[in-house]
Scaffold this motif. Structure first.
Motif, mmCIF file in Angstrom:
data_model
loop_
_atom_site.group_PDB
_atom_site.id
_atom_site.type_symbol
_atom_site.label_atom_id
_atom_site.label_comp_id
_atom_site.label_asym_id
_atom_site.label_seq_id
_atom_site.Cartn_x
_atom_site.Cartn_y
_atom_site.Cartn_z
ATOM 1 N N PHE A 25 0.659 -1.222 -0.081
ATOM 2 C CA PHE A 25 0.036 -0.044 -0.110
ATOM 3 C C PHE A 25 0.883 1.333 -0.206
ATOM 4 O O PHE A 25 1.876 1.289 0.643
ATOM 5 N N LYS A 26 0.488 2.220 -0.629
ATOM 6 C CA LYS A 26 1.321 3.563 -0.831
ATOM 7 C C LYS A 26 0.372 4.528 -0.498
ATOM 8 O O LYS A 26 -0.946 4.797 -1.245
ATOM 9 N N GLY A 27 0.614 5.305 0.264
ATOM 10 C CA GLY A 27 -0.179 6.540 0.474
ATOM 11 C C GLY A 27 -1.325 6.648 1.545
ATOM 12 O O GLY A 27 -2.039 7.453 1.876
ATOM 13 N N ASN A 28 -1.322 5.317 2.278
ATOM 14 C CA ASN A 28 -2.258 5.168 3.235
ATOM 15 C C ASN A 28 -1.688 5.850 4.689
ATOM 16 O O ASN A 28 -0.785 5.388 5.083
ATOM 17 N N LYS A 29 -2.238 6.881 4.974
ATOM 18 C CA LYS A 29 -1.905 7.464 6.418
ATOM 19 C C LYS A 29 -3.220 7.166 7.426
ATOM 20 O O LYS A 29 -2.456 7.091 8.742
ATOM 21 N N ALA A 30 -4.077 7.187 7.100
ATOM 22 C CA ALA A 30 -5.150 6.795 8.343
ATOM 23 C C ALA A 30 -5.364 5.502 8.547
ATOM 24 O O ALA A 30 -5.640 5.322 9.888
ATOM 25 N N PHE A 31 -4.895 4.380 7.981
ATOM 26 C CA PHE A 31 -4.997 3.229 8.240
ATOM 27 C C PHE A 31 -3.669 2.536 7.832
ATOM 28 O O PHE A 31 -3.122 2.671 6.929
ATOM 29 N N ALA A 32 -3.080 1.476 8.744
ATOM 30 C CA ALA A 32 -1.951 0.921 8.574
ATOM 31 C C ALA A 32 -2.359 -0.345 7.653
ATOM 32 O O ALA A 32 -3.287 -0.553 7.443
ATOM 33 N N ASP A 33 -1.063 -0.821 7.266
ATOM 34 C CA ASP A 33 -1.025 -1.914 6.134
ATOM 35 C C ASP A 33 -2.036 -3.228 6.730
ATOM 36 O O ASP A 33 -2.706 -3.673 6.004
ATOM 37 N N TYR A 34 -1.805 -3.359 8.077
ATOM 38 C CA TYR A 34 -2.517 -4.653 8.656
ATOM 39 C C TYR A 34 -4.024 -4.544 8.902
ATOM 40 O O TYR A 34 -4.705 -5.545 9.015
ATOM 41 N N GLU A 35 -4.468 -3.208 8.671
ATOM 42 C CA GLU A 35 -5.828 -2.869 9.010
ATOM 43 C C GLU A 35 -6.416 -2.973 7.329
ATOM 44 O O GLU A 35 -7.588 -3.591 7.342
ATOM 45 N N LEU A 36 -5.837 -3.064 6.416
ATOM 46 C CA LEU A 36 -6.330 -2.858 4.997
ATOM 47 C C LEU A 36 -5.982 -4.426 4.455
ATOM 48 O O LEU A 36 -6.879 -4.727 3.583
ATOM 49 N N SER A 37 -5.161 -5.115 4.864
ATOM 50 C CA SER A 37 -4.625 -6.442 4.216
ATOM 51 C C SER A 37 -6.062 -7.293 4.413
ATOM 52 O O SER A 37 -6.459 -7.949 3.363
ATOM 53 N N PRO A 38 -6.681 -7.414 5.528
ATOM 54 C CA PRO A 38 -7.916 -8.494 5.536
ATOM 55 C C PRO A 38 -9.008 -8.186 4.650
ATOM 56 O O PRO A 38 -9.912 -8.762 4.498
ATOM 57 N N LEU A 39 -9.028 -6.820 3.904
ATOM 58 C CA LEU A 39 -10.027 -6.552 3.116
ATOM 59 C C LEU A 39 -9.876 -7.062 1.651
ATOM 60 O O LEU A 39 -10.846 -7.008 0.734
ATOM 61 N N LEU A 40 -8.567 -7.356 1.370
ATOM 62 C CA LEU A 40 -8.217 -7.976 -0.047
ATOM 63 C C LEU A 40 -8.467 -9.521 -0.286
ATOM 64 O O LEU A 40 -8.594 -10.171 0.720
ATOM 65 N N SER A 41 -9.002 -9.921 -1.384
ATOM 66 C CA SER A 41 -9.253 -11.219 -1.697
ATOM 67 C C SER A 41 -7.951 -11.721 -2.481
ATOM 68 O O SER A 41 -7.857 -12.830 -2.629
ATOM 69 N N LEU A 42 -7.038 -10.773 -2.848
ATOM 70 C CA LEU A 42 -5.733 -11.309 -3.427
ATOM 71 C C LEU A 42 -5.011 -12.057 -2.414
ATOM 72 O O LEU A 42 -4.918 -11.676 -1.094
ATOM 73 N N GLN A 43 -4.405 -13.091 -2.496
ATOM 74 C CA GLN A 43 -3.623 -14.050 -1.534
ATOM 75 C C GLN A 43 -2.206 -14.427 -2.166
ATOM 76 O O GLN A 43 -1.968 -14.685 -3.135
ATOM 77 N N VAL A 44 -1.312 -14.239 -1.149
ATOM 78 C CA VAL A 44 -0.043 -14.727 -1.234
ATOM 79 C C VAL A 44 0.169 -16.257 -0.508
ATOM 80 O O VAL A 44 -0.409 -16.478 0.439
ATOM 81 N N LYS A 45 1.045 -16.945 -1.406
ATOM 82 C CA LYS A 45 1.028 -18.220 -0.856
ATOM 83 C C LYS A 45 1.730 -18.286 0.501
ATOM 84 O O LYS A 45 2.863 -17.828 0.561
ATOM 85 N N ASP A 46 1.102 -18.860 1.173
ATOM 86 C CA ASP A 46 1.676 -18.953 2.776
ATOM 87 C C ASP A 46 1.168 -20.256 3.286
ATOM 88 O O ASP A 46 0.487 -20.179 4.358
ATOM 89 N N PHE A 47 1.858 -21.497 2.885
ATOM 90 C CA PHE A 47 1.290 -22.568 3.672
ATOM 91 C C PHE A 47 1.518 -22.720 5.092
ATOM 92 O O PHE A 47 2.570 -22.394 5.513
ATOM 93 N N PRO A 48 0.881 -23.336 5.992
ATOM 94 C CA PRO A 48 -0.592 -24.275 5.635
ATOM 95 C C PRO A 48 -1.688 -23.115 5.372
ATOM 96 O O PRO A 48 -2.883 -23.841 5.209
ATOM 97 N N PHE A 49 -1.661 -21.929 5.575
ATOM 98 C CA PHE A 49 -2.621 -21.044 5.803
ATOM 99 C C PHE A 49 -3.294 -20.926 4.566
ATOM 100 O O PHE A 49 -4.500 -20.718 4.416
ATOM 101 N N THR A 50 -2.567 -20.640 3.406
ATOM 102 C CA THR A 50 -3.098 -20.685 2.020
ATOM 103 C C THR A 50 -2.166 -21.552 1.187
ATOM 104 O O THR A 50 -0.981 -21.334 1.210
ATOM 105 N N TRP A 51 -2.888 -22.481 0.569
ATOM 106 C CA TRP A 51 -2.338 -23.570 -0.044
ATOM 107 C C TRP A 51 -1.666 -22.851 -1.299
ATOM 108 O O TRP A 51 -0.394 -23.276 -1.935
ATOM 109 N N SER A 52 -2.036 -21.999 -2.003
ATOM 110 C CA SER A 52 -1.780 -21.240 -3.150
ATOM 111 C C SER A 52 -1.977 -19.892 -3.362
ATOM 112 O O SER A 52 -2.877 -19.594 -2.472
ATOM 113 N N GLY A 53 -1.214 -19.198 -3.898
ATOM 114 C CA GLY A 53 -1.733 -17.629 -3.988
ATOM 115 C C GLY A 53 -2.689 -17.555 -4.866
ATOM 116 O O GLY A 53 -3.390 -18.414 -5.583
ATOM 117 N N ALA A 54 -3.296 -16.428 -5.140
ATOM 118 C CA ALA A 54 -4.484 -16.186 -5.811
ATOM 119 C C ALA A 54 -4.457 -14.764 -6.310
ATOM 120 O O ALA A 54 -4.353 -13.755 -5.497
#
Length: 971
Positions: free
Chosen positions: A348-377
């Protein structure tokens, strides 16, 4: 409305042309007003509707207005006013017939294919609605139509109405004589079926000479349609054209209209795509459409599908070719995948009011992170969705002018085909709520409403937040008894300080209060049990939240099949309503029985048992609603080669003064031989108090008293230990358990968690002969890794520790030995931890883990236990068939001091305090009672142990491979 006006006109005419000799004395003082109906209605309940008052002159217009008002209440079918001389004035009497309302509705004589409950719903007589002859006539029609769908064309339907003059409720009872059902004599097909009739009849599985029910017909239509789809006729449709009935011969003919439609062939070239994915992605399979819009939607779906697999530059192009002569349509998608890539993440770039960890849960894009996400999306569709989501989130937080753009870095970190996304955010000014005014309510109510608002002065402003405030006001008014409130709002222009003033115009309407509560349908249940669950009371405002919560609490009693709560005469604007609570009691006696087999290493003369198959029978008999108090009495029995048991329990689900507390009393006799070393008898009684902290959290306190006895004739341990471990022992134990179950499906969880913590103390003061402490815990978590993958893990731990004075054991004298008095700290054999089997460590057969007798080699249990299990559950074939990969590690240990979780090998055959590892595979097949499970476990380091044989002490080893068959997931 016409009926009402005509009735009122007639009433006025009757009043003006009274048969009394003197006629109505207009202008004469009214000295009394009475109400005369066939129901027990009081004139005091209608004082607001009667414009003519006592002490006033008899007025034609006021009598007319009174009649209109009374008729508008909906409480009367017809009404007239009469006047009678009384003393020095006149008495007005309103005479009429009362309107009755739908109460209990029942149906007797339903044929076997239909339940009385389903037929009751078919009548469409709603609780509390006015009951008219037209409604009854339509109910007859609906019942006849439903019976005709099941092949009963000549039913006899009668009804009886029993009216309650106190509550104005009418109980309607329908009696059905269904008559002789029709049988199916012939099936005809109209339209353009393409395929021959005989083939379609065979596909439908409809049999001539049998009754045609609605379920059979529905399945037949589905099978025929599925056949056409499988043959490529994606636009085919089938419907029932008619069902002609021959009353003389009690037969019917089924006429189906079938339109096969064109033959549609769909091909995907340039990429591999399974048939299931093709049917899911291409709209011609789901909707049967082949127009340009469907063709383009298929292109977008294909590109989105392959982009999620890492082909970020994929292109799909659809072509449609129509053959006008053969009515065939060929649809071909040409897919160019391009190089495979990898999605490396986002920033994220330009976000001042909200930190990255607050915005990340809103996204449906996923990075591969086994075992929590089997593959990226990643796909462009997901990216567009996330841009919109971020923008919407900012707008709801007061950033009305926010701009969100996405920038793709195609060769991220100089790696070809690696993709990274940067969300560029320009937040803009943030708007806040300025002055918030509530008009239309008094000061006291304004303060109550303000305390419930989701947004207040100084908090972020957005139209969505303003609408949420409006909905909150409506909810508050609804929960305060106002049945038809209206709320509108307007916002001022943005001020230089970015404040927006909000003004709400509130019209609460009339406040509705509960006049009385009428209970119906409780033939066996005591009225007090029901009233304790009902939260609304006479005289109080009617809160909708109380209605919903009361319904939930009544269902929670577990004794009602159906609960309905509604207002009597809901169409009118009465300010005091009669509330109807209608229940349908379930069966008081329930009998459950079952059978199965156990396939694993069962009892034998060998320390590790032998592969056997054991039958298993079970019987449960429950008596619900004992004494009409909502309490349950249950008797259970189990019979197998491993266990014979009988138990009983009595449950008071909700204590009278504490709804959140339950009391349970249980008794049990059990004889089991699931441990190779011995057979044990247990006689037990317990009493427990259960505290409910919501639907998922439970705290249980209990006292248990049991007598355990080891059958010395079945004991497979060295003779010097037999006297100590085979003596009967009395155990008095007080304990507490905490349970929190957040699983989405306890029988087959895909997400959530399960927590169990149990602590108990056995003491001589509690009637126990052995003093020891026991702690055990379990924690399970479940992660959904996609539509077909679930990662599950489970951890169990248990610790027992003796304390206090030594246990005294008296050994009676025998023919060869005198009586002995021994003292020991040993925990009785049946009270020790044992582990192994299909629902614990699958590296061992049932209860084969842990310490063993150094002479005979049979397991003797331990005072400590640890088990950790990982499972990757794979679901295929529409989730009916599945596979599992698992890893179990742990063991039973002599005590907690020698528990070494990182010790994976034995120092000697007598050193059994180490951690064993097992891997394996399993097959799952979903059934109505849970997944049918077959597991094969392979122990990587099975224990070696001493065993005495004809040649002296030798060393044996447990089998590497174990087989298990069961129902339900392992955890």
């Amino acid at each position: 409305m016409v009926r009402g006006l005509a009735g009122i006109a007639l009433l006025i005419f009757i009043l003006c042309n009274s048969t009394h000799a003197a006629g109505p004395q207009w202008g004469t003082t009214v000295v009394g007003i009475q109400l005369d109906t066939d129901a027990h209605l009081s004139i005091e309940n209608f004082s607001a509707q009667i414009a003519q008052k006592v002490g006033q002159p008899l007025d034609r217009s006021k009598i007319s207005e009174s009649l209109k008002n009374l008729f508008a209440t909906g409480r009367f079918v017809d009404l007239r006013a009469e006047s009678e001389p009384k003393g020095e004035g006149v008495e007005v009497v309103f005479v009429g017939r009362a309107q009755y309302f739908v109460g209990m509705v029942s149906v007797d004589g339903a044929p076997g294919v239909l339940t009385p409950g389903s037929l009751t719903s078919t009548t469409r007589l709603r609780l509390g609605q006015p009951l008219t002859e037209s409604d009854l006539s339509k109910a007859h029609e609906h019942l006849a139509a439903t019976l005709a769908e099941e092949g009963y064309y000549q039913p006899k339907i009668i009804h009886a109405v029993q009216s309650d003059t106190d509550s104005q409720e009418a109980e309607v009872k329908f009696t059905i004589v269904p008559g002789r059902p029709a049988t199916l004599a012939k099936i005809e097909f109209e339209g353009h079926p393409v395929f021959p009739r005989d083939r379609l009849v065979a596909i439908s599985h409809l049999r001539l000479g049998h009754r045609l029910t609605s379920n059979r017909l529905e399945r037949a239509l589905l099978k025929i349609h599925q056949f056409y789809v499988n043959q490529g006729h994606l636009q085919a449709y089938t419907r029932v054209e008619s069902r002609p009935y021959d009353s003389a011969r009690h037969i019917e003919k089924l006429v189906l209209l079938v339109e096969a439609g064109p033959l549609i062939r769909v091909h995907v070239i340039g990429a591999r795509l399974s048939t299931g994915n093709m049917k899911q992605l291409l709209p011609m399979f789901s909707d049967g459409v082949t127009d340009d819009f469907a063709l383009q939607q298929g292109q977008r779906n294909l590109e989105d599908h392959f982009q999620r697999q890492g082909y970020f530059s994929v292109k799909a192009k659809g072509e449609r070719n129509v053959n006008p002569n053969s009515q065939e349509i060929d649809i071909t998608y040409h897919v160019t995948l391009g190089p495979a890539g990898e999605f490396d993440g986002y920033a994220f770039k330009g976000n001042k009011a909200f930190a990255d960890y607050e915005l990340s849960p809103l996204l449906s894009l996923q990075v591969k992170d086994f075992p929590f996400t089997w593959s990226g999306a990643f796909s462009h569709t997901l990216l567009e969705h996330d841009v919109t989501t971020l923008k919407t989130y900012y707008q709801t937080q007061g950033f009305a002018e926010v701009k969100v753009n996405s920038r793709l870095e195609n060769n991220y970190a100089n790696l070809p085909n690696h993709l990274f996304v940067v969300f560029e955010i320009v937040e803009g000014p943030r708007q806040y709520v300025g002055h918030l005014t509530l008009d239309g309510v008094d000061l006291a109510m304004r303060k109550q409403i303000e305390s419930t608002l989701p947004a207040k002065t100084g908090q972020p402003y957005s139209p969505a937040n303003a609408e949420a405030i409006r909905q909150s006001i409506l909810t508050f008014l609804g929960n305060t008894g106002f049945n038809s409130p209206t709320v509108t709002w307007k916002a001022s222009p943005v001020s230089p300080t970015n404040d927006v003033d909000l003004s709400y115009d509130i019209h609460p309407g009339l406040q509705v209060r509960v006049q009385r509560i009428v209970l119906m349908g409780n033939q066996h249940t005591r009225s007090g049990i029901i009233r304790r669950q009902v939260l609304f009371r006479p005289g109080e405002p009617l809160r909708q939240s109380d209605v919903f919560e009361s319904q939930r609490k009544l269902y929670d009693l577990g004794i009602f099949n159906q609960v309905q709560i509604g207002a009597q005469n809901p169409q009118t604007s009465e300010t005091h309503q009669t509330m109807l609570v209608k229940v349908e009691e379930g069966r008081r006696w329930t009998v459950g029985y079952g059978g199965g087999i156990e396939f694993q290493r069962l009892g034998s003369n060998q320390p590790q048992g032998s592969l056997q198959v054991s039958p298993r029978l079970s019987l449960d008999v429950s008596r619900l609603n004992v004494g009409g108090r909502g309490q349950t009495f249950t008797i259970r029995g189990r019979l197998s080669n491993l266990e014979t048991s009988a138990g009983t329990s009595y449950l008071i689900q909700h204590l009278p003064t504490r709804y959140d507390l339950s009391l349970r009393v249980t008794g049990l006799f059990d004889r089991s031989r699931d441990v190779e070393t011995f057979s044990a008898e247990r006689s037990e009684g317990s009493i427990s108090l259960e505290k409910h902290y919501g639907p998922s959290t439970l705290l249980v306190g209990r006292y248990t008293y049991r007598k355990v006895l080891v059958d010395s004739s079945t004991l497979h341990i060295s003779p010097d230990q037999i006297p100590l471990l085979s003596r009967p022992a009395r155990i008095g134990l007080v304990g507490m358990s905490f349970i929190k179950d957040q699983r989405d499906n306890p029988a087959d969880a895909t997400q959530g968690a399960y927590t169990l913590v149990d602590f108990g103390i056995s003491a001589s003061k509690l009637g126990s002969q052995a003093n020891f402490l026991r702690f055990s815990g379990q924690y399970s978590t479940y992660y959904s890794l996609g539509r077909h993958l679930v990662f599950a893990r489970n951890t169990r731990i248990g610790i027992e520790s003796p304390y206090g004075a030594l246990r005294k054991v008296i050994i009676p004298a025998s023919a060869t030995a005198p009586a002995q008095v021994l003292f020991t700290h040993d925990i009785p054999l049946p009270e020790r931890f044992f582990m192994g089997g299909s629902e614990s460590d699958r590296g061992f057969s049932i209860n084969q883990a842990g310490p063993r007798d150094p002479i005979t080699g049979f397991p003797v249990g331990g005072n400590a236990l640890f088990l950790n299990s990982f499972e990757l559950r794979i679901r295929v074939e529409e989730n009916r068939l599945g596979f599992a990969l698992f890893h179990d590690f742990g063991n039973v240990y002599s005590n907690g001091r020698v528990m070494r979780l990182l010790k994976f090998g034995q120092n000697s055959p007598t050193d059994l305090n180490y951690t064993s590892h097992a891997i394996g595979v399993g097959i799952r097949y979903n059934t109505p009672i849970g997944p049918l499970r077959l597991d094969v476990g392979y122990n990587l380091n099975p224990p070696r142990f001493q065993v005495q044989n004809s040649g002296g002490l030798g060393v044996s080893q447990l089998s590497h491979t174990q087989f298990f068959l069961g129902v339900g997931q392992t955890f």
